[in-house]
Motif scaffolding. Structure first.
Motif, mmCIF file in Angstrom:
data_model
loop_
_atom_site.group_PDB
_atom_site.id
_atom_site.type_symbol
_atom_site.label_atom_id
_atom_site.label_comp_id
_atom_site.label_asym_id
_atom_site.label_seq_id
_atom_site.Cartn_x
_atom_site.Cartn_y
_atom_site.Cartn_z
ATOM 1 N N MET A 256 0.849 -1.190 0.000
ATOM 2 C CA MET A 256 0.000 0.000 0.000
ATOM 3 C C MET A 256 0.887 1.244 0.000
ATOM 4 N N SER A 257 0.558 2.227 -0.842
ATOM 5 C CA SER A 257 1.342 3.460 -0.921
ATOM 6 C C SER A 257 1.167 4.294 0.331
ATOM 7 N N ILE A 258 2.246 4.925 0.743
ATOM 8 C CA ILE A 258 2.164 5.763 1.948
ATOM 9 C C ILE A 258 1.464 7.077 1.658
ATOM 10 N N TRP A 259 1.142 7.344 0.386
ATOM 11 C CA TRP A 259 0.502 8.606 0.040
ATOM 12 C C TRP A 259 -1.016 8.493 -0.087
ATOM 13 N N LYS A 260 -1.539 7.274 0.053
ATOM 14 C CA LYS A 260 -2.991 7.115 -0.046
ATOM 15 C C LYS A 260 -3.671 7.838 1.109
ATOM 16 N N LYS A 261 -4.748 8.529 0.792
ATOM 17 C CA LYS A 261 -5.453 9.300 1.810
ATOM 18 C C LYS A 261 -6.134 8.417 2.843
ATOM 19 N N SER A 262 -6.422 7.164 2.491
ATOM 20 C CA SER A 262 -7.128 6.278 3.402
ATOM 21 C C SER A 262 -6.250 5.747 4.517
ATOM 22 N N SER A 263 -4.946 5.973 4.400
ATOM 23 C CA SER A 263 -4.048 5.444 5.417
ATOM 24 C C SER A 263 -3.940 6.415 6.581
ATOM 25 N N HIS A 264 -4.274 5.919 7.788
ATOM 26 C CA HIS A 264 -4.246 6.770 8.973
ATOM 27 C C HIS A 264 -3.340 6.209 10.058
ATOM 28 N N SER A 265 -2.414 5.319 9.674
ATOM 29 C CA SER A 265 -1.483 4.776 10.646
ATOM 30 C C SER A 265 -0.565 5.881 11.139
ATOM 31 N N PRO A 266 -0.354 5.996 12.452
ATOM 32 C CA PRO A 266 0.535 7.043 12.977
ATOM 33 C C PRO A 266 1.935 6.962 12.381
ATOM 34 N N ARG A 267 2.442 5.762 12.147
ATOM 35 C CA ARG A 267 3.781 5.616 11.565
ATOM 36 C C ARG A 267 3.815 6.131 10.129
ATOM 37 N N ILE A 268 2.764 5.841 9.356
ATOM 38 C CA ILE A 268 2.710 6.311 7.970
ATOM 39 C C ILE A 268 2.623 7.823 7.927
ATOM 40 N N ILE A 269 1.791 8.397 8.806
ATOM 41 C CA ILE A 269 1.641 9.853 8.836
ATOM 42 C C ILE A 269 2.970 10.519 9.196
ATOM 43 N N ALA A 270 3.654 9.990 10.199
ATOM 44 C CA ALA A 270 4.943 10.554 10.609
ATOM 45 C C ALA A 270 5.971 10.426 9.484
ATOM 46 N N LEU A 271 5.934 9.303 8.751
ATOM 47 C CA LEU A 271 6.871 9.106 7.647
ATOM 48 C C LEU A 271 6.627 10.109 6.525
ATOM 49 N N ARG A 272 5.361 10.403 6.250
ATOM 50 C CA ARG A 272 5.038 11.408 5.232
ATOM 51 C C ARG A 272 5.650 12.760 5.592
ATOM 52 N N ILE A 273 5.414 13.169 6.846
ATOM 53 C CA ILE A 273 5.926 14.475 7.291
ATOM 54 C C ILE A 273 7.450 14.518 7.197
ATOM 55 N N LEU A 274 8.102 13.434 7.589
ATOM 56 C CA LEU A 274 9.559 13.382 7.552
ATOM 57 C C LEU A 274 10.082 13.505 6.121
ATOM 58 N N ILE A 275 9.464 12.798 5.182
ATOM 59 C CA ILE A 275 9.918 12.840 3.784
ATOM 60 C C ILE A 275 9.735 14.236 3.197
ATOM 61 N N ILE A 276 8.583 14.850 3.482
ATOM 62 C CA ILE A 276 8.341 16.209 2.981
ATOM 63 C C ILE A 276 9.361 17.183 3.549
ATOM 64 N N TYR A 277 9.639 17.041 4.850
ATOM 65 C CA TYR A 277 10.604 17.926 5.496
ATOM 66 C C TYR A 277 11.993 17.759 4.877
ATOM 67 N N ILE A 278 12.396 16.511 4.635
ATOM 68 C CA ILE A 278 13.723 16.247 4.047
ATOM 69 C C ILE A 278 13.803 16.835 2.632
ATOM 70 N N LEU A 279 12.754 16.673 1.839
ATOM 71 C CA LEU A 279 12.749 17.205 0.463
ATOM 72 C C LEU A 279 12.864 18.720 0.455
ATOM 73 N N VAL A 280 12.088 19.366 1.335
ATOM 74 C CA VAL A 280 12.154 20.829 1.407
ATOM 75 C C VAL A 280 13.544 21.273 1.865
ATOM 76 N N GLY A 281 14.115 20.571 2.862
ATOM 77 C CA GLY A 281 15.446 20.922 3.357
ATOM 78 C C GLY A 281 16.506 20.768 2.289
ATOM 79 N N LEU A 282 16.465 19.664 1.517
ATOM 80 C CA LEU A 282 17.434 19.453 0.439
ATOM 81 C C LEU A 282 17.303 20.532 -0.633
#
Length: 389
Positions: free
Chosen positions: A1-27
């Motif tokens: 399952m993609s971590i970008w699907k809106k139906s996913s509400h797992s706390p780990r998936i949500i935290a991973l999304r935020i981390l990836i976005i933060y890393i991309l913006v920082g780079l």
């Protein structure tokens, strides 16, 4: 399952999304912001000055980004929680619509939600019962508690697919209500440990009372309340099985009232029934707590003496019965005198099966009756057959 699907509400998936976005913006900021800034300024002094502003802008930008990402995640979590609460309200309403009381057990904290209908069934109001499972178990009848706990453990250990248990529960007015409790685990930890369980309580007192009445009619004599022939045969078999297992003796008495027919004929069947009831009460006073007294029908009774090792003890009890029954009976102002004839057979000396011991005790009883009544007689293989014919 993609971590970008809106139906996913797992706390780990949500935290991973935020981390990836933060890393991309920082780079992006690291690799491109300096080049963009060098194009906008013309001197080293301006470049150093604007670098400070650039750092502040980075903090403000990432902070604002994190704010909206976290806000969005929290809003989604609250929406899911609200949806679950609506669903819970719906199923609780549906269950209570059937007349059942609903319970919801948080197995981690031991907290229990009990619905308004649950409290209504047993007569309690809010705050009269502590909202824990432990407090609920304190209301279960002591004779049913271990059974109820075993039913719960069997379900939680996977021995049963659904939790079902019947027990008596204490009402506010001090009475007991038979309860059918049903439930299931709806939440488990990652390692399979049960976290939450929901279920219902149904008042089955009326059904249980009907069952008890049927049992009473089927197994107990309606005049004396003693076990009838059906229950006697079942209990006698259990006694013999236990005696065989522990190598213990069992004594059977077969008792017939002398001149009972005369009482029925002269005073009527109502007085005869009163006499039978009084005979039963006197018999119960002559035996021990673990002995068994039953009415076989008519004016015939049986007594099972468990584990009487010495004949003298049997004879003492038997003589006590004869003496008690020769005492006068007051039947509606009429004084009546009767006696009894008793035949005795002993397991295993006179037989090892129910039928053989009954037959031999019956034969000994008729020998006692023909020998003059108001006496007892042990079965003897040398007795003449067909004494009752």
């Amino acid at each position: 399952m993609s971590i970008w699907k809106k139906s996913s509400h797992s706390p780990r998936i949500i935290a991973l999304r935020i981390l990836i976005i933060y890393i991309l913006v920082g780079l992006f900021w690291i690799f491109f912001s300096d080049n963009i800034l060098s194009l906008l300024v013309s001197s080293q002094q301006q470049y150093l000055e604007y670098s400070i502003y650039k750092g502040g802008a980075f903090i403000a930008l990432t902070g604002l980004m994190l704010y909206f990402l976290i806000l969005d995640s929290i809003q989604k979590q609250l929406a899911v929680k609200a949806s679950l609460e609506v669903s819970e309200d719906r199923w609780k309403f549906a269950l209570e619509g059937a007349g059942d009381g609903v319970w919801d057990w948080d197995m981690v904290t031991d907290k229990v939600f009990r619905s308004a209908r649950w409290k209504e069934i047993y007569g309690y109001t809010n705050n009269e019962i502590e909202d824990t499972a432990s407090a609920g178990r304190m209301l279960v009848h002591p004779d049913d508690l271990m059974h109820q706990i075993e039913d719960t453990q069997d379900y939680l250990r996977g021995k049963k697919n659904v939790y079902v248990s019947e027990f008596r529960l204490l009402c506010k007015d001090g009475t007991w209500k038979w309860t059918l409790s049903r439930g299931m685990v709806i939440s488990r930890s990652l390692d399979g440990k049960p976290l939450r369980m929901i279920g219902t309580h149904t008042d089955i007192s009326e059904r249980k009372n009907s069952e008890n009445q049927l049992l009473q009619l089927a197994h107990y004599d309606q005049i004396t309340n003693l076990p009838n022939r059906v229950l006697f045969l079942d209990r006698f078999q259990q006694v013999l099985t236990n005696a065989h297992r522990h190598n213990q003796p069992v004594t059977l008495m077969y008792l017939d009232l002398d001149r009972f027919k005369e009482v029925n004929d002269t005073l009527g069947h109502d007085m005869g029934d009163i006499l039978l009831k009084e005979v039963a009460e006197r018999l119960m006073k002559c035996v021990r707590a673990d002995d068994i007294v039953a009415r076989m029908g008519g004016d015939e009774f049986t007594v099972i003496l468990n584990n009487v090792n010495h004949q003298i003890n049997t004879e003492r009890i038997t003589q006590s019965i004869l003496d008690k029954l020769t005492e006068p009976f007051n039947l509606g102002g009429e004084v009546v005198y009767i006696s009894a004839s008793i035949g005795i057979s002993v397991y295993p000396a006179n037989g090892t099966e129910v039928d053989a011991l009954l037959k031999n005790a019956d034969q000994a009883m008729y020998f006692a009756k023909q020998s003059g009544r108001n006496r007892y007689h042990y079965f003897n293989i040398e007795m003449p057959l067909n004494l009752n014919q």
